[in-house]
Scaffold this active site. Structure first.
Site, mmCIF file in Angstrom:
data_model
loop_
_atom_site.group_PDB
_atom_site.id
_atom_site.type_symbol
_atom_site.label_atom_id
_atom_site.label_comp_id
_atom_site.label_asym_id
_atom_site.label_seq_id
_atom_site.Cartn_x
_atom_site.Cartn_y
_atom_site.Cartn_z
ATOM 1 N N ASP A 22 -3.437 12.807 6.602
ATOM 2 C CA ASP A 22 -1.974 12.805 6.540
ATOM 3 C C ASP A 22 -1.362 12.761 7.938
ATOM 4 O O ASP A 22 -0.377 12.053 8.172
ATOM 5 C CB ASP A 22 -1.471 14.026 5.771
ATOM 6 C CG ASP A 22 -1.803 13.969 4.286
ATOM 7 O OD1 ASP A 22 -2.258 12.910 3.799
ATOM 8 O OD2 ASP A 22 -1.604 14.987 3.601
ATOM 9 N N HIS A 64 -4.289 5.242 5.209
ATOM 10 C CA HIS A 64 -4.150 6.535 4.528
ATOM 11 C C HIS A 64 -4.855 6.501 3.172
ATOM 12 O O HIS A 64 -5.580 7.438 2.821
ATOM 13 C CB HIS A 64 -2.667 6.877 4.370
ATOM 14 C CG HIS A 64 -2.431 8.227 3.791
ATOM 15 N ND1 HIS A 64 -2.022 8.402 2.491
ATOM 16 C CD2 HIS A 64 -2.551 9.472 4.327
ATOM 17 C CE1 HIS A 64 -1.900 9.705 2.265
ATOM 18 N NE2 HIS A 64 -2.209 10.371 3.351
ATOM 19 N N ASP A 65 -4.656 5.433 2.407
ATOM 20 C CA ASP A 65 -5.335 5.295 1.110
ATOM 21 C C ASP A 65 -6.851 5.322 1.290
ATOM 22 O O ASP A 65 -7.568 5.978 0.526
ATOM 23 C CB ASP A 65 -4.926 3.996 0.415
ATOM 24 C CG ASP A 65 -3.508 4.016 -0.119
ATOM 25 O OD1 ASP A 65 -2.834 5.062 -0.033
ATOM 26 O OD2 ASP A 65 -3.063 2.962 -0.629
ATOM 27 N N GLY A 77 3.130 3.941 -1.498
ATOM 28 C CA GLY A 77 3.518 4.280 -2.868
ATOM 29 C C GLY A 77 2.404 3.870 -3.811
ATOM 30 O O GLY A 77 1.229 3.943 -3.479
ATOM 31 N N TYR A 126 0.779 -1.239 0.000
ATOM 32 C CA TYR A 126 0.000 0.000 0.000
ATOM 33 C C TYR A 126 0.811 1.289 0.000
ATOM 34 O O TYR A 126 0.273 2.345 -0.310
ATOM 35 C CB TYR A 126 -0.974 0.016 1.191
ATOM 36 C CG TYR A 126 -2.136 -0.902 0.961
ATOM 37 C CD1 TYR A 126 -3.296 -0.447 0.357
ATOM 38 C CD2 TYR A 126 -2.060 -2.247 1.303
ATOM 39 C CE1 TYR A 126 -4.356 -1.292 0.112
ATOM 40 C CE2 TYR A 126 -3.118 -3.111 1.063
ATOM 41 C CZ TYR A 126 -4.260 -2.624 0.465
ATOM 42 O OH TYR A 126 -5.306 -3.468 0.213
ATOM 43 N N GLY A 129 0.225 1.122 -6.024
ATOM 44 C CA GLY A 129 -0.216 -0.242 -5.748
ATOM 45 C C GLY A 129 -1.580 -0.230 -5.115
ATOM 46 O O GLY A 129 -2.580 -0.027 -5.774
#
Length: 152
Positions: A126, A75-76, A57, A55, A59
């Site tokens: 963030d 975070h994603d 970066g 996860y 992907g």
């Protein structure tokens, strides 16, 4: 042509050629990387977190490989929520384009009260991830893994 002008022109051309291979980053990415640097202090940089696990970066699929990768998954998911947020729906207010303000002092991150609703939401995404990174161990063996095999 004056040799000094030629050297300056050559330097600019080389710089532009090098920059052409760097993908553009969302504006909020810079704030996020600053937050990471605020919390982790030490030998790791935000670049160490790029291409880490399933996860961190590019992907974002499969089962996270460890606690740090779960931070990136969270975070994603937070950014996916932000994209659905009514105050973050326009291009200008997109989670990836919205700039927010915050302060960092001694590893403590505070999202500023003057952020708009979308900025506050993204700042909190963030901030939560950066604080998670600070607590999660970094496992070198999870850097640059083969996501086609390990992220099912």
């Amino acid at each position: 042509m004056n040799p000094a002008y030629f050297l300056v022109l050559a330097a600019v051309c080389v710089s532009l050629l090098g920059a052409a291979n760097i993908p553009p980053q969302p504006l909020s990415f810079y704030r996020y990387t600053e937050m990471i640097q605020c919390t982790i202090r030490g030998s790791l940089t935000y670049l160490d977190y790029m291409d880490y696990g399933c996860y961190c970066g590019t992907g974002s699929r499969g089962t996270p490989v460890d606690e740090l990768d779960r931070c990136c998954q969270t975070h994603d998911n937070c950014y996916a929520e932000a994209e659905e947020h009514p105050k973050c729906s326009s291009l200008v207010k997109s989670p990836y384009m919205n700039l927010y303000s915050y302060t960092c002092s001694g590893g403590t991150i505070t999202c500023n009260a003057d952020n708009d609703e979308c900025g506050a939401f993204i700042c909190n995404c963030d901030r939560t991830a950066a604080l998670c990174f600070a607590k999660a161990p970094y496992n070198e063996e999870n850097k640059e893994i083969d996501i086609s095999k390990r992220c099912q």
